[in-house]
Enzyme design. Structure first.
Site, PDB file in Angstrom:
ATOM      1  N   HIS A 255      -5.584   3.795  -1.664  1.00  0.00           N
ATOM      2  CA  HIS A 255      -6.903   4.168  -1.130  1.00  0.00           C
ATOM      3  C   HIS A 255      -7.192   5.613  -1.509  1.00  0.00           C
ATOM      4  O   HIS A 255      -6.517   6.531  -1.038  1.00  0.00           O
ATOM      5  CB  HIS A 255      -6.869   3.995   0.399  1.00  0.00           C
ATOM      6  CG  HIS A 255      -8.165   4.260   1.094  1.00  0.00           C
ATOM      7  ND1 HIS A 255      -8.302   4.115   2.457  1.00  0.00           N
ATOM      8  CD2 HIS A 255      -9.381   4.663   0.637  1.00  0.00           C
ATOM      9  CE1 HIS A 255      -9.550   4.412   2.810  1.00  0.00           C
ATOM     10  NE2 HIS A 255     -10.221   4.759   1.714  1.00  0.00           N
TER      11      HIS A 255
ATOM     12  N   ASN B 117       0.853  -1.186   0.000  1.00  0.00           N
ATOM     13  CA  ASN B 117       0.000   0.000   0.000  1.00  0.00           C
ATOM     14  C   ASN B 117       0.896   1.246   0.000  1.00  0.00           C
ATOM     15  O   ASN B 117       1.712   1.423   0.920  1.00  0.00           O
ATOM     16  CB  ASN B 117      -0.900  -0.049   1.242  1.00  0.00           C
ATOM     17  CG  ASN B 117      -1.832   1.131   1.332  1.00  0.00           C
ATOM     18  OD1 ASN B 117      -1.447   2.249   1.058  1.00  0.00           O
ATOM     19  ND2 ASN B 117      -3.065   0.881   1.732  1.00  0.00           N
TER      20      ASN B 117
ATOM     21  N   GLU C 177      -8.682   0.789  -3.257  1.00  0.00           N
ATOM     22  CA  GLU C 177      -9.449   0.798  -2.007  1.00  0.00           C
ATOM     23  C   GLU C 177     -10.369   2.005  -1.996  1.00  0.00           C
ATOM     24  O   GLU C 177      -9.899   3.145  -2.197  1.00  0.00           O
ATOM     25  CB  GLU C 177      -8.438   0.921  -0.865  1.00  0.00           C
ATOM     26  CG  GLU C 177      -8.732   0.025   0.299  1.00  0.00           C
ATOM     27  CD  GLU C 177      -7.703   0.240   1.383  1.00  0.00           C
ATOM     28  OE1 GLU C 177      -6.585  -0.265   1.248  1.00  0.00           O
ATOM     29  OE2 GLU C 177      -8.021   0.938   2.350  1.00  0.00           O
TER      30      GLU C 177
ATOM     31  N   HIS D  39       1.004   6.215   1.933  1.00  0.00           N
ATOM     32  CA  HIS D  39       1.739   7.159   2.779  1.00  0.00           C
ATOM     33  C   HIS D  39       2.958   7.774   2.104  1.00  0.00           C
ATOM     34  O   HIS D  39       3.562   8.700   2.650  1.00  0.00           O
ATOM     35  CB  HIS D  39       2.033   6.529   4.141  1.00  0.00           C
ATOM     36  CG  HIS D  39       0.740   6.253   4.856  1.00  0.00           C
ATOM     37  ND1 HIS D  39      -0.131   7.263   5.198  1.00  0.00           N
ATOM     38  CD2 HIS D  39       0.120   5.094   5.199  1.00  0.00           C
ATOM     39  CE1 HIS D  39      -1.215   6.744   5.764  1.00  0.00           C
ATOM     40  NE2 HIS D  39      -1.082   5.429   5.757  1.00  0.00           N
TER      41      HIS D  39
ATOM     42  N   GLU E 175     -11.238  -9.300   3.261  1.00  0.00           N
ATOM     43  CA  GLU E 175      -9.958  -8.929   3.887  1.00  0.00           C
ATOM     44  C   GLU E 175     -10.202  -8.776   5.381  1.00  0.00           C
ATOM     45  O   GLU E 175     -11.016  -7.949   5.810  1.00  0.00           O
ATOM     46  CB  GLU E 175      -9.391  -7.636   3.282  1.00  0.00           C
ATOM     47  CG  GLU E 175      -8.062  -7.266   3.952  1.00  0.00           C
ATOM     48  CD  GLU E 175      -7.199  -6.306   3.155  1.00  0.00           C
ATOM     49  OE1 GLU E 175      -7.302  -6.279   1.911  1.00  0.00           O
ATOM     50  OE2 GLU E 175      -6.414  -5.583   3.795  1.00  0.00           O
TER      51      GLU E 175
ATOM     52  N   THR F 150      -7.005   6.506  10.340  1.00  0.00           N
ATOM     53  CA  THR F 150      -6.857   5.427   9.369  1.00  0.00           C
ATOM     54  C   THR F 150      -8.141   4.610   9.428  1.00  0.00           C
ATOM     55  O   THR F 150      -9.046   4.947  10.195  1.00  0.00           O
ATOM     56  CB  THR F 150      -5.600   4.579   9.697  1.00  0.00           C
ATOM     57  OG1 THR F 150      -5.503   3.512   8.739  1.00  0.00           O
ATOM     58  CG2 THR F 150      -5.651   3.977  11.089  1.00  0.00           C
ATOM     59  N   THR F 151      -8.220   3.560   8.604  1.00  0.00           N
ATOM     60  CA  THR F 151      -9.457   2.768   8.569  1.00  0.00           C
ATOM     61  C   THR F 151      -9.585   2.008   9.878  1.00  0.00           C
ATOM     62  O   THR F 151      -8.880   1.026  10.110  1.00  0.00           O
ATOM     63  CB  THR F 151      -9.419   1.794   7.367  1.00  0.00           C
ATOM     64  OG1 THR F 151      -8.952   2.515   6.231  1.00  0.00           O
ATOM     65  CG2 THR F 151     -10.786   1.227   7.086  1.00  0.00           C
TER      66      THR F 151
ATOM     67  N   ARG G  34      -9.305   8.303  -0.721  1.00  0.00           N
ATOM     68  CA  ARG G  34     -10.274   8.678   0.311  1.00  0.00           C
ATOM     69  C   ARG G  34     -11.132   9.827  -0.179  1.00  0.00           C
ATOM     70  O   ARG G  34     -10.718  10.617  -1.024  1.00  0.00           O
ATOM     71  CB  ARG G  34      -9.549   9.101   1.603  1.00  0.00           C
ATOM     72  CG  ARG G  34      -8.829   7.959   2.305  1.00  0.00           C
ATOM     73  CD  ARG G  34      -8.285   8.420   3.638  1.00  0.00           C
ATOM     74  NE  ARG G  34      -9.340   8.514   4.621  1.00  0.00           N
ATOM     75  CZ  ARG G  34      -9.560   7.616   5.583  1.00  0.00           C
ATOM     76  NH1 ARG G  34      -8.766   6.574   5.721  1.00  0.00           N
ATOM     77  NH2 ARG G  34     -10.552   7.759   6.422  1.00  0.00           N
TER      78      ARG G  34
ATOM     79  N   HIS H 196      -3.616  -4.536   7.893  1.00  0.00           N
ATOM     80  CA  HIS H 196      -3.714  -3.341   8.740  1.00  0.00           C
ATOM     81  C   HIS H 196      -2.802  -3.488   9.943  1.00  0.00           C
ATOM     82  O   HIS H 196      -2.974  -4.374  10.765  1.00  0.00           O
ATOM     83  CB  HIS H 196      -5.137  -3.022   9.208  1.00  0.00           C
ATOM     84  CG  HIS H 196      -5.307  -1.541   9.457  1.00  0.00           C
ATOM     85  ND1 HIS H 196      -4.846  -0.937  10.599  1.00  0.00           N
ATOM     86  CD2 HIS H 196      -5.807  -0.555   8.688  1.00  0.00           C
ATOM     87  CE1 HIS H 196      -5.083   0.356  10.518  1.00  0.00           C
ATOM     88  NE2 HIS H 196      -5.663   0.623   9.368  1.00  0.00           N
TER      89      HIS H 196
ATOM     90  N   ARG I 170      -6.883  12.937   1.257  1.00  0.00           N
ATOM     91  CA  ARG I 170      -5.784  13.369   2.144  1.00  0.00           C
ATOM     92  C   ARG I 170      -4.428  12.810   1.713  1.00  0.00           C
ATOM     93  O   ARG I 170      -3.403  13.368   2.049  1.00  0.00           O
ATOM     94  CB  ARG I 170      -6.073  13.004   3.596  1.00  0.00           C
ATOM     95  CG  ARG I 170      -6.006  11.530   3.871  1.00  0.00           C
ATOM     96  CD  ARG I 170      -6.184  11.236   5.329  1.00  0.00           C
ATOM     97  NE  ARG I 170      -7.551  11.483   5.771  1.00  0.00           N
ATOM     98  CZ  ARG I 170      -8.083  10.914   6.850  1.00  0.00           C
ATOM     99  NH1 ARG I 170      -7.341  10.111   7.600  1.00  0.00           N
ATOM    100  NH2 ARG I 170      -9.325  11.142   7.196  1.00  0.00           N
TER     101      ARG I 170
END
Ligand code: PXP
Length: 248
Positions: A47, A11, A74, A14, A155, A104-105, A49, A198, A53
């Site tokens: 992801h 992922n 995502e 970041h 997941e 975060t999620t 969002r 995660h 962000r």
């Protein structure tokens, strides 16, 4: 069912967080994704969002053009995100809950309570050939609901396991691990492909990677953090080594 080789999805959200902190053009998440691919990532996760962000729309478009490994897109189950997925046709879509105020999620989807809306949301994505996964807590009720809404992949959220592990709470870590083990086996019996992710790190990945039913791990924040210190390619190589060791 023992998936022969467990896939690693990296992922890259970041990398975009770091870029956006200065509003600069660097570091480029697409470049990071290509480096991850070269280092042996089996897929890239990003992801988009609602508040943009980290990953931006242009990043997803550039990833679709540049990647040779599958993109796991995502998204929250919103009309806007569904339209983007239908336009870009990524290999996979992972549906996650999203709250604006969260860092975060934080939790999994509440599928049972939202069954008919999610089923309608998934149909056009599946018809387009996209592999849809649902991000859920390790909870049998949620897994049964995943089958009900027609998702082929689930997941499992490993966040609570990772948090207890980080606090050194051995008993709670073990309880969480048992819950994830039980649910991975149950999801497999239901015919779902099982992914997990995660909060995974070098220190806690082993017991999750060892679960025979888990075909894919999705890991981001820790790997990007390590990339700052040791480089992205060595960080991915070490994660892969630990995953393989756990399964040996
Ligand atoms: N899987 C899902 C569905 C996620 O939402 C996230 C976080 O974006 C991850 C995996 C990766 O989590 P982490 O960044 O903590 O490794």
């Amino acid at each position: 069912m023992m998936a022969n080789k467990q896939r690693l999805g990296v992922n890259i959200d970041h990398v975009a967080t770091l870029r956006n902190a200065r509003g600069a053009a660097y570091p480029d998440p697409v470049r990071a994704a290509l480096m991850a691919e070269a280092a042996g990532a089996d897929g890239i996760t990003a992801h988009l969002r609602e508040d943009r962000r980290h990953i931006q729309d242009k990043d997803i478009e550039a990833l679709m053009d540049a990647l040779t490994v599958p993109l796991n897109f995502e998204i929250a189950a919103t009309v806007e995100m569904q339209a983007i997925a239908l336009r870009l046709k990524p290999h996979a879509v992972c549906i996650v809950p999203e709250k604006r105020e969260e860092r975060t999620t934080e939790g999994g989807l509440e599928i049972a309570a939202d069954q008919s809306r999610l089923a309608d949301f998934i149909i056009p994505l599946s018809e387009m050939g996209c592999r849809v996964s649902l991000f859920v807590e390790a909870d049998e009720r949620q897994l049964e609901a995943c089958v009900g809404v027609g998702a082929p992949v689930v997941e499992l959220h490993t966040g609570a396991y990772c948090d207890f592990h980080a606090k050194g709470d051995i008993r709670a870590t073990d309880d969480e691990l048992k819950r994830i083990m039980r649910c991975a086996a149950f999801a497999d019996e239901l015919g779902l492909e099982v992914h997990a992710g995660h909060g995974l790190t070098f220190g806690n990945v082993g017991p999750i990677a060892a679960l025979s039913e888990v075909a894919e791990l999705n890991i981001g924040h820790f790997l990007i953090g390590e990339a700052v210190l040791m480089g992205l390619e060595p960080a991915i190589a070490e994660m892969r080594r630990l995953m393989q060791q756990a399964r040996a």
